[in-house]
Write a protein that holds these residues in place. Structure first.
Motif, PDB file in Angstrom:
ATOM      1  N   ARG A 277       0.817  -1.229   0.000  1.00 26.89           N
ATOM      2  CA  ARG A 277       0.000   0.000   0.000  1.00 26.89           C
ATOM      3  C   ARG A 277       0.845   1.272   0.000  1.00 26.89           C
ATOM      4  O   ARG A 277       0.471   2.290   0.592  1.00 26.89           O
ATOM      5  N   GLN A 278       1.991   1.191  -0.642  1.00 26.67           N
ATOM      6  CA  GLN A 278       2.859   2.361  -0.761  1.00 26.67           C
ATOM      7  C   GLN A 278       2.729   3.032  -2.126  1.00 26.67           C
ATOM      8  O   GLN A 278       3.283   4.112  -2.338  1.00 26.67           O
ATOM      9  N   LEU A 279       1.990   2.409  -3.048  1.00 23.28           N
ATOM     10  CA  LEU A 279       1.795   2.953  -4.388  1.00 23.28           C
ATOM     11  C   LEU A 279       0.343   2.778  -4.804  1.00 23.28           C
ATOM     12  O   LEU A 279      -0.197   1.671  -4.764  1.00 23.28           O
ATOM     13  N   VAL A 280      -0.277   3.884  -5.193  1.00 21.29           N
ATOM     14  CA  VAL A 280      -1.651   3.882  -5.683  1.00 21.29           C
ATOM     15  C   VAL A 280      -1.689   4.658  -7.002  1.00 21.29           C
ATOM     16  O   VAL A 280      -1.067   5.718  -7.123  1.00 21.29           O
ATOM     17  N   VAL A 281      -2.399   4.117  -7.975  1.00 22.22           N
ATOM     18  CA  VAL A 281      -2.547   4.768  -9.274  1.00 22.22           C
ATOM     19  C   VAL A 281      -4.023   5.051  -9.504  1.00 22.22           C
ATOM     20  O   VAL A 281      -4.868   4.162  -9.332  1.00 22.22           O
ATOM     21  N   ILE A 282      -4.334   6.293  -9.905  1.00 17.79           N
ATOM     22  CA  ILE A 282      -5.723   6.695 -10.114  1.00 17.79           C
ATOM     23  C   ILE A 282      -5.907   7.289 -11.503  1.00 17.79           C
ATOM     24  O   ILE A 282      -4.945   7.614 -12.204  1.00 17.79           O
ATOM     25  N   ASN A 283      -7.161   7.427 -11.887  1.00 17.21           N
ATOM     26  CA  ASN A 283      -7.538   8.101 -13.132  1.00 17.21           C
ATOM     27  C   ASN A 283      -8.831   8.866 -12.870  1.00 17.21           C
ATOM     28  O   ASN A 283      -9.651   8.439 -12.061  1.00 17.21           O
ATOM     29  N   THR A 284      -8.988   9.992 -13.545  1.00 15.95           N
ATOM     30  CA  THR A 284     -10.211  10.786 -13.422  1.00 15.95           C
ATOM     31  C   THR A 284     -10.902  10.847 -14.782  1.00 15.95           C
ATOM     32  O   THR A 284     -10.311  11.343 -15.749  1.00 15.95           O
ATOM     33  N   PRO A 285     -12.123  10.328 -14.897  1.00 17.29           N
ATOM     34  CA  PRO A 285     -12.827  10.352 -16.190  1.00 17.29           C
ATOM     35  C   PRO A 285     -13.002  11.778 -16.704  1.00 17.29           C
ATOM     36  O   PRO A 285     -13.150  12.729 -15.931  1.00 17.29           O
ATOM     37  N   LEU A 286     -13.005  11.919 -18.028  1.00 18.12           N
ATOM     38  CA  LEU A 286     -13.102  13.246 -18.652  1.00 18.12           C
ATOM     39  C   LEU A 286     -14.411  13.965 -18.303  1.00 18.12           C
ATOM     40  O   LEU A 286     -14.462  15.197 -18.348  1.00 18.12           O
ATOM     41  N   LYS A 287     -15.445  13.213 -17.939  1.00 20.35           N
ATOM     42  CA  LYS A 287     -16.718  13.861 -17.612  1.00 20.35           C
ATOM     43  C   LYS A 287     -16.607  14.753 -16.369  1.00 20.35           C
ATOM     44  O   LYS A 287     -17.465  15.609 -16.130  1.00 20.35           O
ATOM     45  N   ASN A 288     -15.546  14.545 -15.558  1.00 17.96           N
ATOM     46  CA  ASN A 288     -15.340  15.384 -14.378  1.00 17.96           C
ATOM     47  C   ASN A 288     -14.652  16.706 -14.711  1.00 17.96           C
ATOM     48  O   ASN A 288     -14.609  17.610 -13.877  1.00 17.96           O
ATOM     49  N   TYR A 289     -14.078  16.808 -15.911  1.00 16.98           N
ATOM     50  CA  TYR A 289     -13.326  17.997 -16.277  1.00 16.98           C
ATOM     51  C   TYR A 289     -14.252  19.138 -16.690  1.00 16.98           C
ATOM     52  O   TYR A 289     -15.332  18.912 -17.255  1.00 16.98           O
ATOM     53  N   LEU A 290     -13.811  20.344 -16.401  1.00 22.34           N
ATOM     54  CA  LEU A 290     -14.512  21.542 -16.850  1.00 22.34           C
ATOM     55  C   LEU A 290     -14.272  21.726 -18.345  1.00 22.34           C
ATOM     56  O   LEU A 290     -13.369  21.103 -18.919  1.00 22.34           O
ATOM     57  N   PRO A 291     -15.047  22.579 -19.003  1.00 24.07           N
ATOM     58  CA  PRO A 291     -14.939  22.717 -20.468  1.00 24.07           C
ATOM     59  C   PRO A 291     -13.529  23.088 -20.925  1.00 24.07           C
ATOM     60  O   PRO A 291     -12.854  23.907 -20.297  1.00 24.07           O
ATOM     61  N   LEU A 292     -13.108  22.468 -22.019  1.00 22.43           N
ATOM     62  CA  LEU A 292     -11.795  22.748 -22.588  1.00 22.43           C
ATOM     63  C   LEU A 292     -11.908  23.346 -23.995  1.00 22.43           C
ATOM     64  O   LEU A 292     -10.917  23.390 -24.727  1.00 22.43           O
ATOM     65  N   ARG A 293     -13.107  23.777 -24.350  1.00 23.47           N
ATOM     66  CA  ARG A 293     -13.309  24.458 -25.621  1.00 23.47           C
ATOM     67  C   ARG A 293     -13.663  25.920 -25.375  1.00 23.47           C
ATOM     68  O   ARG A 293     -14.155  26.292 -24.307  1.00 23.47           O
ATOM     69  N   ASP A 294     -13.389  26.716 -26.381  1.00 25.36           N
ATOM     70  CA  ASP A 294     -13.692  28.153 -26.316  1.00 25.36           C
ATOM     71  C   ASP A 294     -13.061  28.821 -25.098  1.00 25.36           C
ATOM     72  O   ASP A 294     -13.676  29.668 -24.437  1.00 25.36           O
ATOM     73  N   LEU A 295     -11.841  28.414 -24.792  1.00 23.48           N
ATOM     74  CA  LEU A 295     -11.116  29.012 -23.677  1.00 23.48           C
ATOM     75  C   LEU A 295     -10.546  30.348 -24.097  1.00 23.48           C
ATOM     76  O   LEU A 295     -10.116  30.526 -25.237  1.00 23.48           O
ATOM     77  N   LYS A 296     -10.501  31.292 -23.185  1.00 20.24           N
ATOM     78  CA  LYS A 296      -9.988  32.609 -23.557  1.00 20.24           C
ATOM     79  C   LYS A 296      -8.463  32.611 -23.557  1.00 20.24           C
ATOM     80  O   LYS A 296      -7.814  31.962 -22.727  1.00 20.24           O
ATOM     81  N   LYS A 297      -7.887  33.322 -24.506  1.00 22.98           N
ATOM     82  CA  LYS A 297      -6.440  33.413 -24.629  1.00 22.98           C
ATOM     83  C   LYS A 297      -5.897  34.454 -23.662  1.00 22.98           C
ATOM     84  O   LYS A 297      -6.499  35.504 -23.445  1.00 22.98           O
ATOM     85  N   THR A 298      -4.742  34.141 -23.078  1.00 24.26           N
ATOM     86  CA  THR A 298      -4.041  35.100 -22.210  1.00 24.26           C
ATOM     87  C   THR A 298      -2.607  35.218 -22.681  1.00 24.26           C
ATOM     88  O   THR A 298      -1.992  34.238 -23.101  1.00 24.26           O
ATOM     89  N   PHE A 299      -2.070  36.421 -22.612  1.00 26.03           N
ATOM     90  CA  PHE A 299      -0.672  36.674 -22.968  1.00 26.03           C
ATOM     91  C   PHE A 299      -0.341  36.186 -24.383  1.00 26.03           C
ATOM     92  O   PHE A 299       0.747  35.701 -24.648  1.00 26.03           O
ATOM     93  N   ASN A 300      -1.322  36.273 -25.289  1.00 33.54           N
ATOM     94  CA  ASN A 300      -1.111  35.885 -26.690  1.00 33.54           C
ATOM     95  C   ASN A 300      -0.699  34.419 -26.862  1.00 33.54           C
ATOM     96  O   ASN A 300      -0.074  34.052 -27.855  1.00 33.54           O
ATOM     97  N   ASP A 301      -1.029  33.578 -25.882  1.00 29.19           N
ATOM     98  CA  ASP A 301      -0.761  32.148 -26.017  1.00 29.19           C
ATOM     99  C   ASP A 301      -1.656  31.544 -27.089  1.00 29.19           C
ATOM    100  O   ASP A 301      -2.759  32.040 -27.361  1.00 29.19           O
ATOM    101  N   THR A 302      -1.210  30.467 -27.704  1.00 22.90           N
ATOM    102  CA  THR A 302      -2.032  29.790 -28.695  1.00 22.90           C
ATOM    103  C   THR A 302      -3.195  29.078 -28.008  1.00 22.90           C
ATOM    104  O   THR A 302      -3.143  28.763 -26.812  1.00 22.90           O
ATOM    105  N   HIS A 303      -4.242  28.805 -28.793  1.00 33.82           N
ATOM    106  CA  HIS A 303      -5.386  28.081 -28.234  1.00 33.82           C
ATOM    107  C   HIS A 303      -4.959  26.693 -27.749  1.00 33.82           C
ATOM    108  O   HIS A 303      -5.455  26.196 -26.735  1.00 33.82           O
ATOM    109  N   THR A 304      -4.006  26.084 -28.472  1.00 31.67           N
ATOM    110  CA  THR A 304      -3.531  24.755 -28.087  1.00 31.67           C
ATOM    111  C   THR A 304      -2.853  24.780 -26.731  1.00 31.67           C
ATOM    112  O   THR A 304      -3.077  23.899 -25.883  1.00 31.67           O
ATOM    113  N   TYR A 305      -2.015  25.798 -26.496  1.00 36.28           N
ATOM    114  CA  TYR A 305      -1.307  25.876 -25.221  1.00 36.28           C
ATOM    115  C   TYR A 305      -2.266  26.218 -24.080  1.00 36.28           C
ATOM    116  O   TYR A 305      -2.142  25.683 -22.972  1.00 36.28           O
ATOM    117  N   VAL A 306      -3.233  27.094 -24.337  1.00 34.13           N
ATOM    118  CA  VAL A 306      -4.215  27.414 -23.300  1.00 34.13           C
ATOM    119  C   VAL A 306      -4.987  26.160 -22.894  1.00 34.13           C
ATOM    120  O   VAL A 306      -5.220  25.902 -21.706  1.00 34.13           O
TER     121      VAL A 306
END
Length: 418
Positions: free
Chosen positions: A109-138
């Motif tokens: 019990r010294q090592l545990v591996v987990i995963n979080t399903p994508l349905k738990n993630y907040l939206p990753l589309r239409d993100l606003k750009k900051t500091f002229n970063d590319t949409h891919t990097y944002v």
């Protein structure tokens, strides 16, 4: 709203929002490998990993982590890995590799591996750009913020402290003991994070009671800035005035590439460079011991810079060999070598090295000791971890922690002082 340290009204508002934050119950991270410990540990070591364009170093990192810690150190840690890439093929392969390579640590019990399903993630589309970063990097740093948040959210209840490291780092030998020593000294002092590496988000240590607030902070502003910038603002918010950094770095990147599209990253921390500090310069000192000397062996041989050794016939738990410096000095590295012969027989395998400080000008001892590290295979070779300025050391004590019925050999106690 954009985070800005100068906008104190917003920062106070955020502080009120975060004041009563608790673990997020609606995040459904699932365990892929292992089981959490039954009892709370001292330290959870967190790693979030995704596919790398060049190659994955996660298995190398885990190997370095477990090899750099002794069995007694591993009793106090939980290694928590978040496999955060949605690629099912990669995920299944990593689960298979980790399960076969690190089975002993999974079973204890010294090592545990987990995963979080994508349905738990907040939206990753239409993100606003900051500091002229590319949409891919944002999109990349926005998802990474959530990867870290879900990892920390899972870690909240399993230990007293949480340490974040990267998935491509090499760990310094004995890093657990070095961190535990610092935690003991800082137990009652105020801080938000302690830094055991100066690079990005690597080597950052939290009290786990502060994790829920930072998790919520990451999720509130996941699309605004990368995690290391958000951490800087979080520290400002909680009024830690300056970084609390310890040297040398305990974690170093294995590669020069970041996780984002193979981007080259030439950053390096202040590494432990064993070959550039020269030979030891043991200052004048007296030696004291409760060990039984074998035959005509001389106690001073343990501290000499020649090839003479010190021999002892057996050793009881609690016995010691202590070097007391004539003049307290700033010790920057300590090396203790035990055992002799081509197969290194007569090692002291159950022992530890402590640094002593003296406030009352005692002649042959010190009034306070702190643990520097445990012997691993009869050896300790460690730089003295300190903040910006360390106290001067008067004593270096080799302490036997379990009775040894046979003869032991102390080859050298080497000090480097500045």
């Amino acid at each position: 709203m954009q985070i800005n340290p100068g906008r104190t009204i917003h920062l106070e508002t955020f502080k009120d929002i975060l004041k009563n934050s608790g673990p997020r119950k609606n995040v459904n991270s699932c365990i892929l490998i292992g089981a959490p410990p039954v009892k709370k540990k001292l330290l959870t070591i967190g790693i979030s990993s995704v596919q790398h364009p060049q190659r994955s170093y996660l298995l190398d990192t885990l190997q370095s982590l477990f090899f750099a810690s002794s069995p007694s150190e591993r009793k106090h840690i939980l290694v928590l890995v978040h496999l955060a890439d949605p690629d099912t093929k990669w995920l299944n392969q990593m689960v298979s590799n980790i399960s076969s390579l690190f089975k002993p640590y999974i079973q204890t019990r010294q090592l545990v591996v987990i995963n979080t399903p994508l349905k738990n993630y907040l939206p990753l589309r239409d993100l606003k750009k900051t500091f002229n970063d590319t949409h891919t990097y944002v999109a990349f740093h926005s998802k990474q913020n959530m990867d870290y948040a879900f990892l920390m959210n899972f870690a909240t209840n399993h230990s007293d402290y949480f340490l974040m490291i990267g998935d491509d780092v090499k760990c310094a030998p004995g890093f657990v003991t070095q961190i535990a020593t610092v935690l003991s000294a800082w137990e009652y002092k105020p801080y938000v994070i302690l830094e055991f590496s100066q690079l990005g988000f690597i080597g950052k240590l939290f009290r786990t009671k502060d994790l829920p607030r930072f998790v919520n902070f990451l999720l509130l502003f996941y699309q605004e800035l990368p995690c290391d910038y958000l951490l800087s603002h979080f520290i400002d918010l909680l009024k830690q005035n300056k970084p609390i950094q310890f040297f040398p770095s305990l974690f170093q990147p294995m590669s020069n590439y970041s996780s984002f599209e193979g981007k080259f990253n030439s950053l390096k921390g202040k590494e432990l460079k064993e070959n550039d500090i020269g030979p030891p310069n043991n200052p004048a000192a007296s030696i004291y011991t409760s060990l039984k000397t074998a035959n005509d062996s001389l106690l001073m041989n343990a501290y000499s810079l020649d090839e003479n050794f010190f021999y002892s016939v057996g050793a009881k738990a609690g016995s010691h060999l202590t070097v007391v410096l004539d003049v307290p000095a700033k010790v920057i590295q300590v090396q203790v070598l035990t055992g002799s012969g081509p197969k290194w027989e007569n090692q002291l395998k159950e022992g530890q090295v402590e640094l002593g400080y003296d406030s009352f000008n005692r002649n042959n001892d010190c009034d306070g000791y702190i643990l520097l590290g445990l012997l691993v295979n009869g050896i300790l070779n460690k730089q003295v971890l300190s903040e910006e300025s360390g106290k001067k050391v008067k004593c270096v004590r080799l302490l036997v922690t379990a009775t040894v019925p046979s003869e032991i050999v102390v080859r050298h106690i080497n000090l480097w002082v500045r």
